[in-house]
Design a protein around this motif. Structure first.
Motif, short mmCIF file in Angstrom:
data_model
loop_
_atom_site.label_atom_id
_atom_site.label_comp_id
_atom_site.label_asym_id
_atom_site.label_seq_id
_atom_site.Cartn_x
_atom_site.Cartn_y
_atom_site.Cartn_z
N ALA A 1 35.27 56.34 39.73
CA ALA A 1 34.77 55.09 40.31
C ALA A 1 35.67 53.92 39.93
CB ALA A 1 33.35 54.83 39.83
N TYR A 2 36.22 53.95 38.71
CA TYR A 2 37.05 52.84 38.23
C TYR A 2 38.47 52.89 38.78
CZ TYR A 2 33.31 52.24 34.80
OH TYR A 2 32.11 52.04 34.21
N VAL A 3 38.94 54.10 39.11
CA VAL A 3 40.33 54.24 39.58
C VAL A 3 40.59 53.37 40.80
CG1 VAL A 3 41.93 55.86 40.69
CG2 VAL A 3 40.76 56.50 38.57
N GLN A 4 39.59 53.21 41.67
CA GLN A 4 39.79 52.40 42.87
C GLN A 4 40.04 50.94 42.56
OE1 GLN A 4 36.33 54.47 44.98
NE2 GLN A 4 37.57 53.76 46.68
N ARG A 5 39.69 50.50 41.37
CA ARG A 5 40.01 49.13 40.96
C ARG A 5 41.51 48.96 40.77
NH1 ARG A 5 34.94 50.21 39.89
NH2 ARG A 5 33.41 48.64 39.28
N TYR A 6 42.20 50.06 40.47
CA TYR A 6 43.65 50.00 40.24
C TYR A 6 44.44 50.34 41.49
CZ TYR A 6 41.28 51.06 35.82
OH TYR A 6 40.39 51.09 34.77
N THR A 7 43.85 51.14 42.39
CA THR A 7 44.61 51.58 43.56
C THR A 7 44.48 50.64 44.75
OG1 THR A 7 42.73 52.94 44.30
CG2 THR A 7 44.36 54.00 42.88
N THR A 8 43.46 49.78 44.77
CA THR A 8 43.25 48.93 45.94
C THR A 8 43.86 47.55 45.78
OG1 THR A 8 41.06 48.33 45.05
CG2 THR A 8 41.13 50.08 46.69
N VAL A 9 44.72 47.38 44.78
CA VAL A 9 45.45 46.12 44.62
C VAL A 9 46.85 46.29 45.18
CG1 VAL A 9 44.09 45.38 42.64
CG2 VAL A 9 46.14 46.74 42.26
N ASP A 10 47.61 45.17 45.22
CA ASP A 10 48.86 45.18 45.97
C ASP A 10 50.09 45.60 45.18
OD1 ASP A 10 48.95 43.00 44.34
OD2 ASP A 10 49.33 41.52 45.91
N SER A 11 50.00 45.71 43.85
CA SER A 11 51.18 46.02 43.06
C SER A 11 50.78 46.58 41.70
CB SER A 11 52.04 44.76 42.86
OG SER A 11 51.35 43.83 42.03
N PRO A 12 51.71 47.27 41.00
CA PRO A 12 51.41 47.74 39.64
C PRO A 12 51.05 46.59 38.70
CG PRO A 12 53.34 48.86 40.51
CD PRO A 12 53.00 47.78 41.49
N LYS A 13 51.68 45.44 38.88
CA LYS A 13 51.38 44.28 38.04
C LYS A 13 49.93 43.84 38.22
CE LYS A 13 53.09 39.66 36.86
NZ LYS A 13 54.10 38.61 37.19
N SER A 14 49.45 43.83 39.46
CA SER A 14 48.05 43.47 39.71
C SER A 14 47.11 44.50 39.11
CB SER A 14 47.80 43.36 41.22
OG SER A 14 48.56 42.31 41.78
N ALA A 15 47.50 45.78 39.18
CA ALA A 15 46.68 46.84 38.57
C ALA A 15 46.58 46.64 37.07
CB ALA A 15 47.27 48.21 38.89
N SER A 16 47.69 46.25 36.45
CA SER A 16 47.67 45.99 35.01
C SER A 16 46.72 44.86 34.67
CB SER A 16 49.08 45.65 34.51
OG SER A 16 49.94 46.76 34.60
N LYS A 17 46.67 43.85 35.52
CA LYS A 17 45.79 42.70 35.27
C LYS A 17 44.33 43.11 35.22
CE LYS A 17 48.84 39.15 37.24
NZ LYS A 17 49.00 38.16 38.34
N VAL A 18 43.97 44.14 36.01
CA VAL A 18 42.59 44.64 35.98
C VAL A 18 42.24 45.15 34.59
CG1 VAL A 18 40.96 46.30 36.95
CG2 VAL A 18 42.67 45.21 38.43
N GLY A 19 43.15 45.96 34.02
CA GLY A 19 42.94 46.47 32.68
C GLY A 19 42.92 45.38 31.64
N TYR A 20 43.84 44.41 31.77
CA TYR A 20 43.90 43.31 30.81
C TYR A 20 42.66 42.42 30.88
CZ TYR A 20 48.82 44.60 30.25
OH TYR A 20 49.99 45.28 30.00
N LEU A 21 42.14 42.23 32.10
CA LEU A 21 40.91 41.44 32.24
C LEU A 21 39.75 42.14 31.54
CD1 LEU A 21 39.26 39.11 33.44
CD2 LEU A 21 39.01 40.47 35.54
#
Length: 525
Positions: free
Chosen positions: A206-226
């Motif tokens: 369920a959480y993986v889609q938070r990382y895959t539906t963003v526009d770049s690896p940098k944006s995906a990292s921000k999800v984890g950092y948030l």
């Protein structure tokens, strides 16, 4: 980046870290052990950092929308189906764990038996799931988050005032109440739990889609950092009320500890606000259970029933899906009813996490980075990891009379699957032969990368869904703001100003979202 990505089949919901379980599970530990509960929750911050640095960018680079899609491409459709069935089986166990905490809170609030609360709440959620649909999930997500966040913020200063301030907490607390670790929850446990959280946050489907539906690896990292940033602060806010209640009433014992948080709320919150908080917790539970039941019903309908009767008409399939929801809902109720006899919700959550978490979600994460693992190797590492951990948890104590400690159990759950994965990796590397599954996966990735990007109606639909979701959010916040303001006007002096302030802040948030939505609409036009 979409604020709400709710296109049919692509919504990312799933199990909440912030729900009734937060207050019952960790609240119980906070009441009994004090600061240890905060230390345990802050390991989620470390997990979020690891996800932001390594795992989230890798998921985004996979160009798969879901974890299931990645597993299917990288490891094969059979492996993907195995994981889907296994995750659903374990998810049904977890839904019982979702149902029990909010039933416990209602039990504490009303005095009704825990069994009656579970049955009534379970039936209501089954009915809601059959009728509610996707937007029902989104609205309950919004309501529970706003209400619970506001209520938690209000209760902390009122609880501190109830005992005469933070100094009184420090002075009157039991010995070792502010120790970071204790005998049961040791440094070894914190290390193992941090590993578990990194894998669970990074690999839960369920959480993986938070990382895959963003526009770049940098944006995906921000999800984890948030996530990491929020868990650097939130545990202090969440755990203070049950810790304070230990000073107000030190007489709770056993499963009574699970009600410490709400008992503190009953001491200081206006009655209307307690009702609102209970409603938020019911919404949180309904949303979590709704997601799992809908997913289970979809898999049963599409992967099992249709494989035997492919000519079934859509209306009949819908009836089958609703029947499956009822069937899985009954299983959820039965699991929740068994929680007290299994040692309570803390035992269930930590033990199920230790046994299943890293074995289930670790192997697909490993496959993100490995050129040498194959579908069968990942599958067998999962099966063996689960089997060994189940043996250590259940059979080993029966055969030898020796049980693992809490720390040993969690550490075994974290290390065993990675020992298996690393062992195969070393052996496969020694052969210097890249897995065929990986070669086929990279060829597919290259083919997808070479396809021209299409700007079509799908993108427009996503934007419309985003605007619609924001409008629902804003309207819900307006209603919530008015409720808080009304409750403030009938509250006593101590609760009046803080409740009124929260109501105004929520209202201003709604206004800002309305303005953003209108500005975005004009820009698109």
């Amino acid at each position: 980046m979409a604020v709400f990505y709710l296109e049919q089949g692509r919504g990312f919901h799933g199990r909440k870290f912030f729900s009734a379980g937060t207050f019952v599970v960790w609240g119980s530990i906070a009441y009994q052990h004090g600061f240890v509960a905060i230390a345990i929750q802050m390991t989620m911050c470390l997990g979020g950092l690891a996800v932001g640095m390594f795992i989230a960018p890798a998921w985004q680079k996979s160009h798969a929308l879901t974890a299931a899609e990645f597993v299917s491409r990288r490891l094969g459709i059979r492996v993907q189906k195995f994981y889907s069935y296994l995750i659903l089986l374990i998810s049904l166990m977890y839904t019982g764990a979702f149902l029990y905490p909010v039933a416990k809170i209602i039990n504490v609030s009303t005095g009704f038996s825990i069994e009656a609360c579970i049955l009534v709440l379970g039936v209501l959620i089954i009915l809601y799931t059959v009728v509610g649909g996707l937007w029902g999930v989104m609205i309950t997500d919004v309501v529970q988050f706003i209400v619970l966040t506001a209520a938690v913020i209000i209760v902390v200063p009122l609880a501190c005032d109830r005992i005469g301030g933070v100094d009184a907490l420090i002075t009157n607390a039991p010995p070792d109440f502010f120790n970071i670790v204790n005998e049961e929850y040791s440094w070894l446990f914190l290390l193992a739990f941090a590993i578990y959280n990194g894998i669970f946050i990074g690999g839960n489907w369920a959480y993986v889609q938070r990382y895959t539906t963003v526009d770049s690896p940098k944006s995906a990292s921000k999800v984890g950092y948030l996530f990491a940033g929020l868990y650097l602060i939130s545990p202090f806010i969440w755990m203070l009320p049950p810790m304070i209640y230990r000073i107000v009433n030190p007489e709770l014992s056993g499963l009574e500890n699970e009600g410490a948080y709400l008992m503190m709320c009953k001491e200081v919150l206006p009655k209307g606000l307690i009702g609102l908080m209970l409603g938020g917790m019911v919404f949180a539970t309904a949303s979590s259970v709704n997601t799992t039941l809908n997913l289970a019903a979809a898999v049963f309908k599409n992967d099992l029933y249709k494989s035997f009767r492919p000519q079934t008409k859509p209306k009949q399939l819908m009836l089958i899906a609703k029947t499956a929801v009822i069937m899985f809902g009954i299983i959820t109720i039965l699991v929740a009813l068994m929680v007290p006899s299994a040692g309570g919700i803390v035992e269930i959550v930590l033990s199920v996490g230790a046994v299943t978490g890293c074995s289930l979600y670790g192997p697909p994460i490993w496959a993100l980075f490995s050129k040498y693992h194959t579908g069968p190797s990942i599958l067998w590492c999962t099966i063996l990891g689960l089997a060994i951990n189940v043996y250590l948890k259940f059979l080993h104590p029966l055969l030898t009379g020796i049980s693992l400690s809490r720390a040993e159990e969690m550490l075994a759950g974290a290390i065993i699957p990675f020992a298996l994965l690393a062992g195969y990796e070393v052996w496969a590397r020694s052969r210097k032969e890249i897995a065929r599954d990986y070669i086929h996966y990279k060829e597919e990735q290259q083919r997808i990368a070479n396809q021209p990007e299409e700007e079509d109606a799908e993108e427009q639909s996503s934007e419309e869904q985003n605007r619609y979701g924001l409008k629902v959010l804003a309207r819900t916040m307006v209603i919530t703001s008015l409720i808080f303001i009304v409750l403030a006007l009938i509250a006593d002096h101590k609760a009046l100003w803080i409740t009124l302030s929260i109501g105004i802040i929520v209202g201003l948030g709604a206004l800002s979202i309305f303005r953003y939505t209108n500005k975005k609409l004009k820009a698109d036009v």
